[in-house]
Design an enzyme around this catalytic site. Structure first.
Site, PDB file in Angstrom:
ATOM      1  N   PHE A   9     -11.062  -6.837   7.572  1.00  0.00           N
ATOM      2  CA  PHE A   9     -10.534  -6.602   8.917  1.00  0.00           C
ATOM      3  C   PHE A   9     -11.564  -5.847   9.752  1.00  0.00           C
ATOM      4  CE2 PHE A   9      -8.833  -3.785  12.061  1.00  0.00           C
ATOM      5  CZ  PHE A   9      -8.103  -4.650  12.851  1.00  0.00           C
ATOM      6  N   LYS A  45       4.371  -7.475   2.967  1.00  0.00           N
ATOM      7  CA  LYS A  45       4.868  -6.965   1.678  1.00  0.00           C
ATOM      8  C   LYS A  45       5.637  -5.648   1.836  1.00  0.00           C
ATOM      9  CE  LYS A  45       1.659  -9.605  -1.019  1.00  0.00           C
ATOM     10  NZ  LYS A  45       0.919 -10.225   0.106  1.00  0.00           N
ATOM     11  N   GLY A  94      -7.456 -17.403   3.603  1.00  0.00           N
ATOM     12  CA  GLY A  94      -8.765 -17.360   2.951  1.00  0.00           C
ATOM     13  C   GLY A  94      -9.177 -15.987   2.452  1.00  0.00           C
ATOM     14  N   THR A 131       3.182 -22.372  -7.810  1.00  0.00           N
ATOM     15  CA  THR A 131       4.125 -21.486  -8.518  1.00  0.00           C
ATOM     16  C   THR A 131       5.567 -21.970  -8.334  1.00  0.00           C
ATOM     17  OG1 THR A 131       4.057 -20.033  -6.611  1.00  0.00           O
ATOM     18  CG2 THR A 131       2.703 -19.394  -8.482  1.00  0.00           C
ATOM     19  N   LYS A 146     -21.480  -0.516   0.908  1.00  0.00           N
ATOM     20  CA  LYS A 146     -20.846  -1.356   1.940  1.00  0.00           C
ATOM     21  C   LYS A 146     -21.257  -0.854   3.330  1.00  0.00           C
ATOM     22  CE  LYS A 146     -16.558  -2.188  -0.502  1.00  0.00           C
ATOM     23  NZ  LYS A 146     -15.811  -0.995  -0.785  1.00  0.00           N
ATOM     24  N   ARG A 204       5.224 -15.851  -9.754  1.00  0.00           N
ATOM     25  CA  ARG A 204       4.620 -14.697 -10.436  1.00  0.00           C
ATOM     26  C   ARG A 204       5.409 -13.434 -10.139  1.00  0.00           C
ATOM     27  NH1 ARG A 204      -1.371 -14.787  -8.363  1.00  0.00           N
ATOM     28  NH2 ARG A 204      -0.189 -15.074  -6.474  1.00  0.00           N
ATOM     29  N   LEU A 227      -2.420  -0.641  10.180  1.00  0.00           N
ATOM     30  CA  LEU A 227      -2.162  -2.009   9.729  1.00  0.00           C
ATOM     31  C   LEU A 227      -1.111  -2.019   8.634  1.00  0.00           C
ATOM     32  CD1 LEU A 227      -5.674  -3.680   9.679  1.00  0.00           C
ATOM     33  CD2 LEU A 227      -4.005  -3.512  11.480  1.00  0.00           C
TER      34      LEU A 227
END
Ligand SMILES: NC(=O)c1ccc[n+]([C@@H]2O[C@H](COP(=O)([O-])OP(=O)(O)OC[C@H]3O[C@@H](n4cnc5c(N)ncnc54)[C@H](OP(=O)(O)O)[C@@H]3O)[C@@H](O)[C@H]2O)c1
Length: 333
Positions: free
Chosen positions: A16, A130, A173, A196, A42, A255, A126
């Site tokens: 991001f 979930k 992706g 799945t 990084k 899963r 952010l």
């Protein structure tokens, strides 16, 4: 609105963060961009990537678990984008205390440090699908984090400071998601793609759309909003056919910690959710601060019991449309 401003991005070296910085440099002339993250390598790579802008970049090595260090980094900052997180579902499950320390304690540190830093005007954190009716620890920690940022608005007093949340689902992706998983099988000569559950659906969002929603939140927020993009859905079976036309698709079973559909707005949230042209906003359920009930203009309240899920979306991608989207250079990151 970002011209001449100082922006700090926690986890700025991630997927991001890199896209956000690209976008900001293309459209604005910020005074300073501060990247706050732990890994020097990084940061080194990112500094190289943006070396022509070296005068405006500052690379802070720091952990969101360390409030003192984070407070130091906030000196003179106008806007904070909080993207740092532990976000792999199995890793969070096996290391729950670490997930709590980064995703929950980290969020608390950011709220506390910002409240004590007079220059900051907006914070956008952010979130993820979930966090909605969470079934795993990652989602649970992000739900708590969202609540911390929304409630933080209660403590700003007279200050010109707002906290808001941007929520989106798996970025098309992104590492660990289904597109690179299928691509890896195809690259290794596989002729079948495991599914799945044949009923499974997902939203399709690009990093660009995620970044644009964060910019929108920075521009529009009055504090307490959760911004959600209106985006198309696709069936996982259609994705498999788009990537490897005519392939066999054995059904292998759902899963642990996985949902059939991504949900962004629950039926329970419908009471405080408004629909806009390109997004939804969930407003806070509690009004503890002046202006907390302020609804941004142009919105229409959603009907009671409304749910925004990849399974009941009005907009769907066909196999051909998915094939077109897969050609985008932004898909693998
Ligand atoms: N990718 C998706 O599909 C997706 C979907 C929905 C929501 N989100 C949310 O979007 C945000 C950004 O995701 P992303 O895809 O950019 O993740 P990412 O590529 O894994 O980047 C995360 C960044 O956070 C930094 N970080 C991790 N722990 C940290 C800590 N304790 N202190 C400071 N920095 C830390 C990492 O750098 P160091 O290791 O160097 O510290 C890294 O730069 C996360 O909040 C995630 O929950 C992502």
């Amino acid at each position: 609105m970002l011209n001449g401003k100082t922006i700090l991005i926690t986890g700025g070296t991630g997927s991001f963060g890199n896209h956000f910085v690209d976008y900001v440099l293309k459209h604005y002339t910020p005074k300073k961009i501060i990247i706050y993250s732990r890994d020097e390598f990084k940061q080194f790579n990112m500094a190289n990537k943006y070396k022509e802008y070296k005068d405006i970049f500052r690379f802070f090595i720091g952990d969101v678990r360390d409030k003192e260090r984070f407070t130091r980094a906030l000196n003179g900052v106008d806007y904070v984008i909080h993207a740092a997180a532990l976000k792999q579902v199995p890793a969070c499950e096996y290391n729950p205390m670490e997930a709590v320390k980064t995703n929950i304690n980290g969020a608390m540190n950011i709220v506390d440090a910002v409240l004590d830093s007079p220059s900051v005007k907006k914070v956008v954190a952010l979130s993820t699908d979930k966090a909605v009716n969470p079934v795993n620890l990652y989602g649970g920690t992000k739900l708590v984090s969202d609540k911390l940022f929304i409630a933080a608005n209660s403590y700003v007093g007279d200050r010109d400071l707002t906290f808001s949340v941007v929520r989106y689902g798996n970025v098309a992706g992104s590492r660990g998601s289904v597109i690179p998983f299928f691509q890896n099988i195809i690259d290794n000569g596989g002729r079948e793609l495991p599914i799945t559950d044949y009923r499974m659906t997902r939203f399709w969002i690009s990093l660009e759309q995620g970044v644009e929603l964060v910019i929108k939140a920075l521009q529009d927020s009055h504090g307490g909003e959760t911004f959600i993009s209106k985006i198309p859905s696709f069936k996982i079976t259609d994705l498999a056919q788009a990537m490897l036309p005519g392939c066999e698709m054995p059904e292998v079973g759902i899963r642990e910690g996985e949902k059939l559909h991504e949900i962004m707005v629950t039926k329970e949230d419908s009471a405080t959710t408004y629909e806009y042209d390109k997004h939804y906003i969930i407003y806070p359920h509690y009004s503890w601060w002046a202006g907390s009930s302020k609804v941004l203009s142009g919105g229409k309240k959603v009907p009671e019991g409304f749910e925004y899920s990849s399974g009941n979306n009005k907009e769907w991608l066909s196999v051909e449309q998915i094939q077109e989207l897969l050609k985008s250079k932004d898909i693998f990151h």
